[in-house]
Design a protein around this motif. Structure first.
Motif, PDB file in Angstrom:
ATOM      1  N   ARG A 287       0.853  -1.190   0.000  1.00 40.22           N
ATOM      2  CA  ARG A 287       0.000   0.000   0.000  1.00 40.22           C
ATOM      3  C   ARG A 287       0.884   1.234   0.000  1.00 40.22           C
ATOM      4  N   LEU A 288       0.370   2.316  -0.564  1.00 33.99           N
ATOM      5  CA  LEU A 288       1.174   3.523  -0.707  1.00 33.99           C
ATOM      6  C   LEU A 288       1.689   4.008   0.639  1.00 33.99           C
ATOM      7  N   GLY A 289       0.858   3.935   1.682  1.00 33.65           N
ATOM      8  CA  GLY A 289       1.257   4.419   2.999  1.00 33.65           C
ATOM      9  C   GLY A 289       2.466   3.696   3.570  1.00 33.65           C
ATOM     10  N   GLU A 290       2.690   2.443   3.145  1.00 32.08           N
ATOM     11  CA  GLU A 290       3.835   1.684   3.645  1.00 32.08           C
ATOM     12  C   GLU A 290       5.158   2.213   3.112  1.00 32.08           C
ATOM     13  N   LEU A 291       5.110   2.959   2.027  1.00 31.72           N
ATOM     14  CA  LEU A 291       6.330   3.399   1.350  1.00 31.72           C
ATOM     15  C   LEU A 291       6.744   4.809   1.738  1.00 31.72           C
ATOM     16  N   VAL A 292       5.912   5.498   2.497  1.00 28.00           N
ATOM     17  CA  VAL A 292       6.135   6.914   2.793  1.00 28.00           C
ATOM     18  C   VAL A 292       6.322   7.094   4.296  1.00 28.00           C
ATOM     19  N   GLN A 293       7.267   7.948   4.660  1.00 23.96           N
ATOM     20  CA  GLN A 293       7.630   8.102   6.064  1.00 23.96           C
ATOM     21  C   GLN A 293       6.682   9.006   6.848  1.00 23.96           C
ATOM     22  N   GLY A 294       5.832   9.736   6.166  1.00 19.44           N
ATOM     23  CA  GLY A 294       4.889  10.591   6.868  1.00 19.44           C
ATOM     24  C   GLY A 294       4.092  11.405   5.879  1.00 19.44           C
ATOM     25  N   ARG A 295       3.128  12.139   6.387  1.00 17.84           N
ATOM     26  CA  ARG A 295       2.284  12.939   5.496  1.00 17.84           C
ATOM     27  C   ARG A 295       3.083  14.123   4.956  1.00 17.84           C
ATOM     28  N   PRO A 296       3.212  14.222   3.622  1.00 17.78           N
ATOM     29  CA  PRO A 296       4.005  15.304   3.034  1.00 17.78           C
ATOM     30  C   PRO A 296       3.290  16.643   3.126  1.00 17.78           C
ATOM     31  N   PRO A 297       4.007  17.748   3.042  1.00 19.90           N
ATOM     32  CA  PRO A 297       3.402  19.082   3.103  1.00 19.90           C
ATOM     33  C   PRO A 297       2.394  19.275   1.978  1.00 19.90           C
ATOM     34  N   GLY A 298       1.319  20.022   2.291  1.00 22.75           N
ATOM     35  CA  GLY A 298       0.311  20.312   1.284  1.00 22.75           C
ATOM     36  C   GLY A 298      -0.728  19.229   1.129  1.00 22.75           C
ATOM     37  N   VAL A 299      -0.609  18.124   1.835  1.00 26.08           N
ATOM     38  CA  VAL A 299      -1.567  17.019   1.766  1.00 26.08           C
ATOM     39  C   VAL A 299      -2.359  17.002   3.066  1.00 26.08           C
ATOM     40  N   THR A 300      -3.671  17.099   2.974  1.00 28.36           N
ATOM     41  CA  THR A 300      -4.501  17.120   4.171  1.00 28.36           C
ATOM     42  C   THR A 300      -4.575  15.730   4.796  1.00 28.36           C
ATOM     43  N   GLY A 301      -5.034  15.701   6.043  1.00 30.23           N
ATOM     44  CA  GLY A 301      -5.166  14.423   6.723  1.00 30.23           C
ATOM     45  C   GLY A 301      -6.121  13.490   6.012  1.00 30.23           C
ATOM     46  N   ASN A 302      -7.218  14.028   5.498  1.00 30.45           N
ATOM     47  CA  ASN A 302      -8.188  13.201   4.795  1.00 30.45           C
ATOM     48  C   ASN A 302      -7.604  12.657   3.492  1.00 30.45           C
ATOM     49  N   GLN A 303      -6.881  13.513   2.769  1.00 28.81           N
ATOM     50  CA  GLN A 303      -6.243  13.069   1.534  1.00 28.81           C
ATOM     51  C   GLN A 303      -5.224  11.974   1.817  1.00 28.81           C
TER      52      GLN A 303
END
Length: 288
Positions: free
Chosen positions: A35-51
């Protein structure tokens, strides 16, 4: 294949070292079912929590990473066609936005016939082979043959483009015609590349006089290049999908498209060619 700048690269995390790859090729390894979330270390700037919540859950059929570091290089996802404005389209947009924000090219193959479980490995092997070939040629030399244009012996013994993903479908169409199951043995097609958007490939064959079996594939490949034109690749994928349908023509009979209706669709597409970014090509539009 990815942006190597420190800002975007820092958002990607290596696939866990204990994971077993399902594919190893040209210095890359592939991992299925991520899943995409497994590959990313955290929520990047400009991306809301819901997104982030929506995109992070997006399933990926195959993640391809560097064999030495495990860092993701690109990901592939096969999906069914979705209508504009649908929840599935919204999820695609969010997933694309997050993938772009973290510097991860995402290839999306949208087809009613092709499935990730059955076709993603062959597709990824193809683009890795094409990329490795492109990296080993010098386009400035003027004599390099493109990967898709390499000529060799086809499965039926004839000579033709051996790196055509639809080669087997074209052979199957001839065999079906000889067996009296098709009205015409020629697989015809076209491809377009939308400005700032996906490429789209169409392929069809005339099953009975006036009745055509049609396959359409949309390919989104922002930030990714393998040396094969995206429109041409989308058309080859459509031919590959057509080959799947040719194996069960009895089931395909109910979904045949009238040849005149198909002509109308192609003419409507041609009328809008000015909105396409450099790529509008077609081959014998359902010729009599």
């Amino acid at each position: 294949m990815t942006n190597t700048g420190s800002v975007t690269a820092s958002w990607l995390r290596p696939v866990p070292s204990g994971a077993t790859p399902c594919l190893t090729r040209h210095g890359h390894v592939g991992y299925a079912g991520r899943r995409l979330g497994e590959l990313v270390q955290g929520r990047p700037p400009g991306v809301t929590g819901n997104q982030w919540s929506t995109a992070g859950r997006a399933p990926l059929d195959l993640v391809v990473g560097a064999a030495d570091t495990g860092l993701p290089r690109f990901a592939v996802r096969f999906t069914a066609p979705a209508s504009d404005g649908s929840p599935a389209r919204r999820e695609e947009r969010l997933t694309d936005a997050v993938s772009a924000a973290v510097g991860l090219p995402l290839l999306r193959v949208e087809s009613p016939t092709l499935r990730g479980a059955d076709h993603v490995r062959r597709f990824v092997e193809y683009v890795l082979d094409a990329r490795a070939y492109a990296e080993g040629t010098d386009p400035d030399a003027g004599d390099a043959v493109g990967f898709r244009d390499i000529i060799g012996r086809l499965p039926d013994g004839r000579r033709g483009p051996v790196n055509d993903l639809g080669a087997l479908a074209r052979v199957e169409a001839v065999e079906a015609y000889v067996a009296g199951r098709l009205a015409d043995p020629i697989v015809r097609g076209l491809h377009v590349r939308w400005t700032g958007g996906p490429a789209e490939g169409w392929c069809w064959v005339e099953v009975r006089p006036g009745g055509c079996l049609l396959e359409r594939v949309r390919l989104t490949s922002r930030g990714f290049s393998c040396g094969v034109d995206p429109g041409r690749l989308a058309e080859d994928l459509a031919a590959m999908a057509l080959g799947e349908r040719l194996r069960d023509l009895d089931a395909a009979g109910a979904s045949l498209v009238d040849r005149e209706e198909l002509r109308g669709r192609v003419r409507a597409l041609a009328a809008r060619r000015d909105s396409f970014d450099g790529g509008f090509a077609f081959d014998h539009l359902c010729a009599d």
